[in-house]
Every structure is written in structure tokens, then in C-alpha cells.
Design an enzyme around this catalytic site. Sequence first.
Site, PDB file in Angstrom:
ATOM      1  N   HIS A  17       9.811  11.668  10.153  1.00 47.76           N
ATOM      2  CA  HIS A  17      10.587  10.426   9.987  1.00 47.76           C
ATOM      3  C   HIS A  17      11.730  10.372  11.005  1.00 47.76           C
ATOM      4  CE1 HIS A  17       9.335  10.864   5.503  1.00 47.76           C
ATOM      5  NE2 HIS A  17       8.643   9.852   5.983  1.00 47.76           N
ATOM      6  N   LYS A  41       7.512   4.416  -9.846  1.00 46.22           N
ATOM      7  CA  LYS A  41       6.965   5.662  -9.295  1.00 46.22           C
ATOM      8  C   LYS A  41       7.975   6.789  -9.469  1.00 46.22           C
ATOM      9  CE  LYS A  41       5.277   7.235  -4.821  1.00 46.22           C
ATOM     10  NZ  LYS A  41       5.156   6.837  -3.424  1.00 46.22           N
ATOM     11  N   ARG A  90       0.172   8.633  11.745  1.00 46.19           N
ATOM     12  CA  ARG A  90      -0.085  10.038  12.062  1.00 46.19           C
ATOM     13  C   ARG A  90      -1.514  10.253  12.532  1.00 46.19           C
ATOM     14  NH1 ARG A  90       2.066  11.872   6.374  1.00 46.19           N
ATOM     15  NH2 ARG A  90       0.764  10.071   6.015  1.00 46.19           N
ATOM     16  N   SER A 129       5.917  13.979   3.349  1.00 44.13           N
ATOM     17  CA  SER A 129       6.887  14.364   2.316  1.00 44.13           C
ATOM     18  C   SER A 129       6.182  15.089   1.174  1.00 44.13           C
ATOM     19  CB  SER A 129       7.591  13.121   1.767  1.00 44.13           C
ATOM     20  OG  SER A 129       8.309  12.480   2.774  1.00 44.13           O
TER      21      SER A 129
HETATM   22  O1  PNS Z   1       6.648   5.903   2.643  1.00 41.50           O
HETATM   23  P1  PNS Z   1       5.661   5.001   1.966  1.00 41.50           P
HETATM   24  O2  PNS Z   1       5.642   5.285   0.479  1.00 41.50           O
HETATM   25  O3  PNS Z   1       4.295   5.048   2.587  1.00 41.50           O
HETATM   26  O4  PNS Z   1       6.209   3.482   2.152  1.00 41.50           O
HETATM   27  C1  PNS Z   1       5.542   2.381   1.566  1.00 41.50           C
HETATM   28  C2  PNS Z   1       6.490   1.168   1.493  1.00 41.50           C
HETATM   29  C3  PNS Z   1       7.737   1.544   0.721  1.00 41.50           C
HETATM   30  C4  PNS Z   1       6.863   0.742   2.880  1.00 41.50           C
HETATM   31  C5  PNS Z   1       5.728  -0.008   0.789  1.00 41.50           C
HETATM   32  O5  PNS Z   1       5.139   0.446  -0.377  1.00 41.50           O
HETATM   33  C6  PNS Z   1       6.657  -1.192   0.439  1.00 41.50           C
HETATM   34  O6  PNS Z   1       7.321  -1.780   1.263  1.00 41.50           O
HETATM   35  N1  PNS Z   1       6.667  -1.567  -0.818  1.00 41.50           N
HETATM   36  C7  PNS Z   1       7.508  -2.661  -1.317  1.00 41.50           C
HETATM   37  C8  PNS Z   1       6.660  -3.742  -1.964  1.00 41.50           C
HETATM   38  C9  PNS Z   1       5.988  -4.631  -0.926  1.00 41.50           C
HETATM   39  O7  PNS Z   1       6.627  -5.263  -0.114  1.00 41.50           O
HETATM   40  N2  PNS Z   1       4.620  -4.681  -0.980  1.00 41.50           N
HETATM   41  C10 PNS Z   1       3.868  -5.546  -0.093  1.00 41.50           C
HETATM   42  C11 PNS Z   1       3.281  -4.808   1.095  1.00 41.50           C
HETATM   43  S1  PNS Z   1       1.791  -4.017   0.623  1.00 41.50           S
END
Ligand code: PNS
Length: 160
Positions: A17, A41, A90, A129
Amino acid sequence: MKSAIYPGSFDPITYGHIDIITRSAKIFDNLTVAVLNNRAKHSLFSVDERVNMIKDAVKDIHNISVVSYEGLLVNYAREVGANVIIRGLRAVTDFEYELQMSQTNAKLSDGDIETIFLNTDLRYAYLSSSTVREVASFGGDISKFVTKEVAELVYNKYKK
Ligand code: PNS
């Protein structure tokens, strides 16, 4: 001014990150690192702990703000005036999920918000993570994955 947002769970922030943040901060005038506060979560660290860990890890980069958000990312991106979402890729296994998310976000924002993918530095291609959490939970060495300060906080969680 070109502003971007780098969203994620960051549970905890890894060197992968930090690499994406460092590179993005060179491309954009402002970068908002946004930690999702996902009440549905279970996470190892609270959202405030994650924000503070990130602030500490990137304190030497000056065009960054670290915040938390709830709800839809595109709404929050609009609020902070960012029209670019940064995500790290990745490996090809990330691609399907990331493509779906970027297309959803494009639709939800009527095409106003673009997603830009940065390929993860090869040094961190394996890193996530969840790997950090798993290795630490078994008492393994995570010093190559996260900063010293983060490693201490992670170990403390598993001591409890
Ligand atoms: O690090 P991650 O868990 O892969 O990040 C995922 C994240 C937080 C970027 C994504 O789940 C998110 O933005 N969720 C908020 C809800 C949202 O906007 N959902 C619509 C897009 S699928």
C-alpha cells in the site's frame, strides 16, 4: 488541481500500500487515502486505528490526507473533489474483481470518476493484509511486510 482517492480496508497497511501511495502522490496534486468503515465486516483494527497507522506510515508525504468513509465510494470521492480512484493490481487474480468494481463505479458516477490501476511493485506482488494477519497470528515474522510500528500493533492484537 488533480485529485485522486486511494480507497481500501488497510487492515493493516502494508509496504505494498505504501508503495502505491508514494507513487500516486507523485502523479496527483492531492491524494486522499480513504479507509472504508465497513460495519458489516469484522476487522482486526478499528477504523480510527487504521487511519492513525496510515497517517504515521506516510507522514513524510505532504500532499496526502488520510480519512475514513462510509457508504458508496463514488459519493465520498465527489465530496472530496476526487475524480480518479487509484487501485493497485498485484496479479491477474485481482483483475476480475477490480474490473467489476471500476465498471460499477463508472456507472454509478455517470462516467465522471475514472479508476486508474497501478501495477504493484514486484517486491510486493505476493503481499496482502490478510497474509500479514495470518502470519502474525501464528507468531511469524512480518517485518518484511509492514513497518516496525505497524508490526508492533499487529502483534499486540494477537497477544490479547
Ligand atoms: O482493500 P479492499 O477491501 O479491497 O477495498 C475495497 C473497497 C473498500 C475499495 C470497496 O469495497 C469499496 O469502496 N466499498 C464501498 C462501497 C462501494 O462503493 N461499493 C461499490 C463498488 S463495488
